[in-house]
Scaffold this motif. Sequence first.
Motif, PDB file in Angstrom:
ATOM      1  N   ARG A   1       6.772  12.541 -11.313  1.00 24.38           N
ATOM      2  CA  ARG A   1       8.199  12.258 -11.558  1.00 24.38           C
ATOM      3  C   ARG A   1       9.140  12.786 -10.480  1.00 24.38           C
ATOM      4  O   ARG A   1      10.257  12.303 -10.345  1.00 24.38           O
ATOM      5  N   ASP A   2       8.724  13.756  -9.682  1.00 23.21           N
ATOM      6  CA  ASP A   2       9.599  14.305  -8.640  1.00 23.21           C
ATOM      7  C   ASP A   2       9.302  13.741  -7.253  1.00 23.21           C
ATOM      8  O   ASP A   2       9.896  14.171  -6.264  1.00 23.21           O
ATOM      9  N   LEU A   3       8.398  12.791  -7.178  1.00 22.17           N
ATOM     10  CA  LEU A   3       8.053  12.198  -5.884  1.00 22.17           C
ATOM     11  C   LEU A   3       9.102  11.165  -5.470  1.00 22.17           C
ATOM     12  O   LEU A   3       9.713  10.527  -6.312  1.00 22.17           O
ATOM     13  N   TYR A   4       9.272  11.009  -4.176  1.00 18.65           N
ATOM     14  CA  TYR A   4      10.141   9.945  -3.676  1.00 18.65           C
ATOM     15  C   TYR A   4       9.265   8.838  -3.108  1.00 18.65           C
ATOM     16  O   TYR A   4       8.079   9.033  -2.842  1.00 18.65           O
ATOM     17  N   LEU A   5       9.862   7.689  -2.919  1.00 16.62           N
ATOM     18  CA  LEU A   5       9.150   6.540  -2.381  1.00 16.62           C
ATOM     19  C   LEU A   5      10.024   5.910  -1.305  1.00 16.62           C
ATOM     20  O   LEU A   5      11.152   5.501  -1.574  1.00 16.62           O
ATOM     21  N   ALA A   6       9.506   5.857  -0.089  1.00 16.41           N
ATOM     22  CA  ALA A   6      10.247   5.297   1.047  1.00 16.41           C
ATOM     23  C   ALA A   6       9.804   3.861   1.305  1.00 16.41           C
ATOM     24  O   ALA A   6       8.637   3.527   1.137  1.00 16.41           O
ATOM     25  N   ILE A   7      10.770   3.029   1.661  1.00 13.42           N
ATOM     26  CA  ILE A   7      10.458   1.667   2.096  1.00 13.42           C
ATOM     27  C   ILE A   7      11.133   1.440   3.439  1.00 13.42           C
ATOM     28  O   ILE A   7      12.126   2.085   3.769  1.00 13.42           O
ATOM     29  N   ASN A   8      10.574   0.515   4.194  1.00  8.34           N
ATOM     30  CA  ASN A   8      11.197   0.123   5.450  1.00  8.34           C
ATOM     31  C   ASN A   8      12.169  -1.018   5.156  1.00  8.34           C
ATOM     32  O   ASN A   8      11.831  -1.951   4.431  1.00  8.34           O
ATOM     33  N   VAL A   9      13.338  -0.915   5.713  1.00  9.43           N
ATOM     34  CA  VAL A   9      14.376  -1.927   5.510  1.00  9.43           C
ATOM     35  C   VAL A   9      14.660  -2.585   6.851  1.00  9.43           C
ATOM     36  O   VAL A   9      14.923  -1.903   7.841  1.00  9.43           O
ATOM     37  N   SER A  10      14.592  -3.893   6.881  1.00  9.16           N
ATOM     38  CA  SER A  10      14.885  -4.644   8.092  1.00  9.16           C
ATOM     39  C   SER A  10      16.364  -4.519   8.438  1.00  9.16           C
ATOM     40  O   SER A  10      17.224  -4.433   7.551  1.00  9.16           O
ATOM     41  N   ALA A  11      16.664  -4.561   9.717  1.00  8.34           N
ATOM     42  CA  ALA A  11      18.065  -4.548  10.141  1.00  8.34           C
ATOM     43  C   ALA A  11      18.805  -5.745   9.546  1.00  8.34           C
ATOM     44  O   ALA A  11      19.975  -5.630   9.167  1.00  8.34           O
ATOM     45  N   CYS A  12      18.119  -6.885   9.435  1.00  7.46           N
ATOM     46  CA  CYS A  12      18.738  -8.075   8.824  1.00  7.46           C
ATOM     47  C   CYS A  12      19.133  -7.794   7.380  1.00  7.46           C
ATOM     48  O   CYS A  12      20.213  -8.170   6.934  1.00  7.46           O
ATOM     49  N   GLN A  13      18.249  -7.144   6.666  1.00  9.03           N
ATOM     50  CA  GLN A  13      18.502  -6.819   5.262  1.00  9.03           C
ATOM     51  C   GLN A  13      19.633  -5.791   5.155  1.00  9.03           C
ATOM     52  O   GLN A  13      20.525  -5.918   4.317  1.00  9.03           O
ATOM     53  N   PHE A  14      19.587  -4.790   6.019  1.00  8.19           N
ATOM     54  CA  PHE A  14      20.582  -3.721   5.993  1.00  8.19           C
ATOM     55  C   PHE A  14      21.982  -4.246   6.284  1.00  8.19           C
ATOM     56  O   PHE A  14      22.970  -3.728   5.765  1.00  8.19           O
ATOM     57  N   ARG A  15      22.075  -5.301   7.101  1.00 11.85           N
ATOM     58  CA  ARG A  15      23.379  -5.876   7.470  1.00 11.85           C
ATOM     59  C   ARG A  15      23.980  -6.763   6.385  1.00 11.85           C
ATOM     60  O   ARG A  15      25.116  -7.213   6.523  1.00 11.85           O
ATOM     61  N   GLN A  16      23.238  -7.054   5.345  1.00 17.82           N
ATOM     62  CA  GLN A  16      23.769  -7.898   4.276  1.00 17.82           C
ATOM     63  C   GLN A  16      24.956  -7.188   3.628  1.00 17.82           C
ATOM     64  O   GLN A  16      24.867  -6.002   3.299  1.00 17.82           O
TER      65      GLN A  16
ATOM     66  N   TYR B   1       0.864  -1.163   0.000  1.00 10.69           N
ATOM     67  CA  TYR B   1       0.000   0.000   0.000  1.00 10.69           C
ATOM     68  C   TYR B   1       0.908   1.222   0.000  1.00 10.69           C
ATOM     69  O   TYR B   1       1.935   1.234   0.681  1.00 10.69           O
ATOM     70  N   VAL B   2       0.547   2.214  -0.749  1.00 12.26           N
ATOM     71  CA  VAL B   2       1.357   3.422  -0.840  1.00 12.26           C
ATOM     72  C   VAL B   2       0.649   4.520  -0.058  1.00 12.26           C
ATOM     73  O   VAL B   2      -0.450   4.936  -0.411  1.00 12.26           O
ATOM     74  N   GLN B   3       1.293   4.945   1.021  1.00 12.62           N
ATOM     75  CA  GLN B   3       0.739   5.980   1.895  1.00 12.62           C
ATOM     76  C   GLN B   3       1.355   7.326   1.534  1.00 12.62           C
ATOM     77  O   GLN B   3       2.575   7.490   1.635  1.00 12.62           O
ATOM     78  N   PRO B   4       0.552   8.284   1.107  1.00 13.70           N
ATOM     79  CA  PRO B   4       1.099   9.599   0.713  1.00 13.70           C
ATOM     80  C   PRO B   4       1.806  10.291   1.872  1.00 13.70           C
ATOM     81  O   PRO B   4       1.415  10.144   3.031  1.00 13.70           O
ATOM     82  N   GLN B   5       2.828  11.059   1.531  1.00 13.34           N
ATOM     83  CA  GLN B   5       3.513  11.897   2.509  1.00 13.34           C
ATOM     84  C   GLN B   5       3.510  13.322   1.969  1.00 13.34           C
ATOM     85  O   GLN B   5       3.756  13.546   0.776  1.00 13.34           O
ATOM     86  N   VAL B   6       3.217  14.259   2.863  1.00  6.90           N
ATOM     87  CA  VAL B   6       3.107  15.662   2.473  1.00  6.90           C
ATOM     88  C   VAL B   6       4.057  16.513   3.305  1.00  6.90           C
ATOM     89  O   VAL B   6       4.476  16.118   4.393  1.00  6.90           O
ATOM     90  N   ASP B   7       4.364  17.688   2.776  1.00 10.35           N
ATOM     91  CA  ASP B   7       5.215  18.621   3.526  1.00 10.35           C
ATOM     92  C   ASP B   7       4.339  19.504   4.416  1.00 10.35           C
ATOM     93  O   ASP B   7       3.125  19.293   4.511  1.00 10.35           O
ATOM     94  N   THR B   8       4.943  20.495   5.065  1.00  9.48           N
ATOM     95  CA  THR B   8       4.201  21.346   6.002  1.00  9.48           C
ATOM     96  C   THR B   8       3.135  22.183   5.294  1.00  9.48           C
ATOM     97  O   THR B   8       2.179  22.621   5.914  1.00  9.48           O
ATOM     98  N   ALA B   9       3.282  22.385   3.987  1.00 10.10           N
ATOM     99  CA  ALA B   9       2.280  23.122   3.211  1.00 10.10           C
ATOM    100  C   ALA B   9       1.221  22.181   2.633  1.00 10.10           C
ATOM    101  O   ALA B   9       0.425  22.585   1.796  1.00 10.10           O
ATOM    102  N   ARG B  10       1.258  20.911   3.062  1.00 11.32           N
ATOM    103  CA  ARG B  10       0.313  19.873   2.622  1.00 11.32           C
ATOM    104  C   ARG B  10       0.445  19.555   1.122  1.00 11.32           C
ATOM    105  O   ARG B  10      -0.510  19.134   0.486  1.00 11.32           O
ATOM    106  N   GLN B  11       1.649  19.742   0.602  1.00 10.60           N
ATOM    107  CA  GLN B  11       1.933  19.386  -0.785  1.00 10.60           C
ATOM    108  C   GLN B  11       2.501  17.971  -0.814  1.00 10.60           C
ATOM    109  O   GLN B  11       3.371  17.630  -0.014  1.00 10.60           O
ATOM    110  N   LEU B  12       2.011  17.179  -1.734  1.00 10.73           N
ATOM    111  CA  LEU B  12       2.490  15.812  -1.877  1.00 10.73           C
ATOM    112  C   LEU B  12       3.962  15.815  -2.270  1.00 10.73           C
ATOM    113  O   LEU B  12       4.348  16.466  -3.244  1.00 10.73           O
ATOM    114  N   ILE B  13       4.799  15.111  -1.474  1.00  8.60           N
ATOM    115  CA  ILE B  13       6.231  15.051  -1.776  1.00  8.60           C
ATOM    116  C   ILE B  13       6.713  13.631  -2.030  1.00  8.60           C
ATOM    117  O   ILE B  13       7.804  13.414  -2.528  1.00  8.60           O
ATOM    118  N   GLY B  14       5.885  12.662  -1.665  1.00 10.04           N
ATOM    119  CA  GLY B  14       6.286  11.284  -1.858  1.00 10.04           C
ATOM    120  C   GLY B  14       5.319  10.351  -1.167  1.00 10.04           C
ATOM    121  O   GLY B  14       4.177  10.716  -0.877  1.00 10.04           O
TER     122      GLY B  14
END
Length: 168
Positions: free
Chosen positions: A136-151, A68-81
């Motif tokens: 095209r200027d939006l970013y997309l964040a994912i959560n990375v597990s510590a296990c994955q990050f340590r690879q 699921y893609v949850q929108p993220q907005v800045d302080t001006a409520r503009q979609l940033i990612g």
Amino acid sequence: VGVSLFCGHDKSTEILLKQADIALYKAKDAGRNAVRFFDSAMQTALDQRANLEAGLRHALLHDEFLLYVQPQVDTARQLIGAECLLRWQPPGQAMVPPDDFIPLAEQTGLILPIGSWVLDFACAQLSRWATRQQTRDLYLAINVSACQFRQPDFVAQVQAALEKHGAN
């Protein structure tokens, strides 16, 4: 110490040893110098965990995960990612809450292929967004597990996924 109680010959030696072993693991989880008696709730919890793990393995093979893609907005409520939120929807069943399956995925190492799938999906989505002026200027964040990050090849995995999909 793990203890299994019995009366007469109502249980086989094999069952008694399995029950004592389950109780032993509960005692180890409790810390040093602990004693646990086997009860049926221990077996139920073990069976549920085994079923959940088997379900996770099945989900990986049969594309039962959703993002699921949850929108993220800045302080001006503009979609940033957006942030990707992993969900598991077994066919014909209720959705499995992340709190139920993510800790088990981390404990069993299944978080690595799941995390790889999430990374691949996110990079593909970024690539699709890049073709539209509105996204095209939006970013997309994912959560990375510590296990994955340590690879040791984690950075290379990210680079490969970005290159595979032509994502920025």
